[in-house]
Design an enzyme around this catalytic site. Structure first.
Site, PDB file in Angstrom:
ATOM      1  N   HIS A   1      -6.802   4.426 -10.375  1.00  0.00           N
ATOM      2  CA  HIS A   1      -6.983   2.991 -11.145  1.00  0.00           C
ATOM      3  C   HIS A   1      -8.367   3.521 -12.119  1.00  0.00           C
ATOM      4  O   HIS A   1      -9.205   4.105 -12.098  1.00  0.00           O
ATOM      5  CB  HIS A   1      -7.343   1.865 -10.400  1.00  0.00           C
ATOM      6  CG  HIS A   1      -8.617   2.257  -9.360  1.00  0.00           C
ATOM      7  ND1 HIS A   1     -10.063   2.176  -9.912  1.00  0.00           N
ATOM      8  CD2 HIS A   1      -8.738   2.364  -8.182  1.00  0.00           C
ATOM      9  CE1 HIS A   1     -10.933   2.130  -9.204  1.00  0.00           C
ATOM     10  NE2 HIS A   1     -10.152   2.239  -7.928  1.00  0.00           N
TER      11      HIS A   1
ATOM     12  N   GLY B   1     -17.210  -2.142  -9.107  1.00  0.00           N
ATOM     13  CA  GLY B   1     -17.417  -1.524  -7.938  1.00  0.00           C
ATOM     14  C   GLY B   1     -18.141   0.109  -8.293  1.00  0.00           C
ATOM     15  O   GLY B   1     -19.052   0.497  -7.907  1.00  0.00           O
TER      16      GLY B   1
ATOM     17  N   ARG C   1      -7.626  -3.906  -8.809  1.00  0.00           N
ATOM     18  CA  ARG C   1      -8.059  -2.736  -9.703  1.00  0.00           C
ATOM     19  C   ARG C   1      -6.745  -1.950  -9.835  1.00  0.00           C
ATOM     20  O   ARG C   1      -6.568  -1.269 -11.056  1.00  0.00           O
ATOM     21  CB  ARG C   1      -9.222  -1.999  -9.340  1.00  0.00           C
ATOM     22  CG  ARG C   1      -9.260  -1.642  -7.985  1.00  0.00           C
ATOM     23  CD  ARG C   1     -10.756  -1.283  -7.636  1.00  0.00           C
ATOM     24  NE  ARG C   1     -11.188  -0.480  -6.438  1.00  0.00           N
ATOM     25  CZ  ARG C   1     -11.019  -1.131  -5.042  1.00  0.00           C
ATOM     26  NH1 ARG C   1     -11.011  -2.440  -5.037  1.00  0.00           N
ATOM     27  NH2 ARG C   1     -11.181  -0.499  -4.041  1.00  0.00           N
TER      28      ARG C   1
ATOM     29  N   GLU D   1      -7.219   1.331  -0.667  1.00  0.00           N
ATOM     30  CA  GLU D   1      -8.524   2.024  -0.680  1.00  0.00           C
ATOM     31  C   GLU D   1      -8.831   2.148   0.935  1.00  0.00           C
ATOM     32  O   GLU D   1      -8.704   1.412   1.751  1.00  0.00           O
ATOM     33  CB  GLU D   1      -9.548   1.806  -1.502  1.00  0.00           C
ATOM     34  CG  GLU D   1     -10.996   2.520  -1.453  1.00  0.00           C
ATOM     35  CD  GLU D   1     -10.688   4.066  -1.972  1.00  0.00           C
ATOM     36  OE1 GLU D   1     -10.112   4.616  -1.076  1.00  0.00           O
ATOM     37  OE2 GLU D   1     -11.304   4.573  -2.899  1.00  0.00           O
TER      38      GLU D   1
ATOM     39  N   HIS E   1      -6.200   4.916  -5.340  1.00  0.00           N
ATOM     40  CA  HIS E   1      -7.710   4.674  -5.455  1.00  0.00           C
ATOM     41  C   HIS E   1      -8.090   6.062  -5.132  1.00  0.00           C
ATOM     42  O   HIS E   1      -7.453   7.234  -4.737  1.00  0.00           O
ATOM     43  CB  HIS E   1      -8.159   3.863  -4.382  1.00  0.00           C
ATOM     44  CG  HIS E   1      -7.759   2.358  -4.316  1.00  0.00           C
ATOM     45  ND1 HIS E   1      -8.292   1.617  -5.119  1.00  0.00           N
ATOM     46  CD2 HIS E   1      -6.330   1.923  -4.188  1.00  0.00           C
ATOM     47  CE1 HIS E   1      -7.484   0.400  -5.199  1.00  0.00           C
ATOM     48  NE2 HIS E   1      -6.589   0.664  -4.601  1.00  0.00           N
TER      49      HIS E   1
END
Length: 252
Positions: free
Chosen positions: A13, A18, A64, A91, A186
């Site tokens: 992504h 974050g 995301r 993730e 991720h």
């Protein structure tokens, strides 16, 4: 007619809030930044330039990943595709580190523990407390998901193990049908997926960094299975620079 060589494409992504804030995001459902949205558009441009147009798109359940996939698809040719969110691609769960600053974790626990939790195959951070577990489980990303979708903490090896059903039940059957598959995941779920596909040893996985927004393409063999070690970035020079930057920051 089934294409002779469907392809498997992996894309991390785009940059999330974050990432930008230097957090252990993990299963925290953080959104993309504007930079991340631009990275997703850039990934679509690379796919178009390479004449890669996925038939099947698989994302995690975290926003995301879902938003990055939506942006990519929106910038490809308008046509029918199968798009599915699968929790196996989520993730890694960083346990009690979730949402904490990486700098703060390194300071509190020391560099050795930081490296073990972040880069090793078997290191599991401290588990989520009951209240944090309940709060994260109640987030939109986990709504309607099975109990197995939410753990208290995970090692990277745990992520590799949970990816087997994704490969066996979604990716391999689609490739066998002749479908080109795009997986938008991720940093750690794609490290784990590449470890699985390429049979990487612990040292190779430790040193593997996945930059955001860079398509990584596998060729497939006669029966649609990804050819181990065939993967390559569509923009290798830029991807390599981004991976080096990640390494200097402590890794994916």
């Amino acid at each position: 007619m089934v294409p002779e060589h469907p392809r498997l494409v992996l894309v991390r992504h785009g940059e999330s809030t974050g990432n930008a804030d230097g957090l252990f995001s993990g299963i925290l459902d953080v959104p993309l930044t504007d930079t991340g949205r631009n990275e997703a558009r850039g990934a679509a441009a690379l796919l178009r330039a390479a004449s890669i147009d996925p038939d099947v798109v698989v994302t995690s359940t975290l926003q995301r990943s879902v938003e990055s996939a939506r942006i990519i698809v929106d910038h490809l040719a308008a046509r029918s595709r199968t798009v599915v969110a699968d929790w196996h691609l989520n993730e890694r769960n960083y346990g009690a580190l979730t949402g904490l600053s990486k700098t703060a974790v390194r300071t509190e626990y020391g560099a050795e523990a930081f490296r073990e939790w972040r880069r090793s195959m078997n290191g599991r951070p401290p588990a989520l407390a009951d209240d944090a577990f309940a709060r994260l489980t109640a987030s939109a990303a986990f709504e309607g998901q099975p109990a197995d979708a939410m753990t208290r903490t995970e090692s990277l090896r745990d992520v590799i193990l949970r990816l087997h059903p994704l490969v066996d039940d979604r990716i391999d059957p689609a490739l066998t049908r002749g479908d080109t598959v795009l997986v938008v995941g991720h940093g750690n779920s794609l490290r784990a997926l590449r470890a699985l596909l390429d049979h990487l040893d612990d040292a190779a996985v430790r040193d593997l960094n996945i930059p955001t927004g860079h398509p990584f393409v596998y060729d497939t063999g006669a029966h649609g299975s990804p050819i181990s070690r065939s993967g390559r970035y569509l923009d290798p020079a830029r991807a390599e620079r981004a991976a080096i930057t990640l390494a200097h920051e402590g890794g994916t």
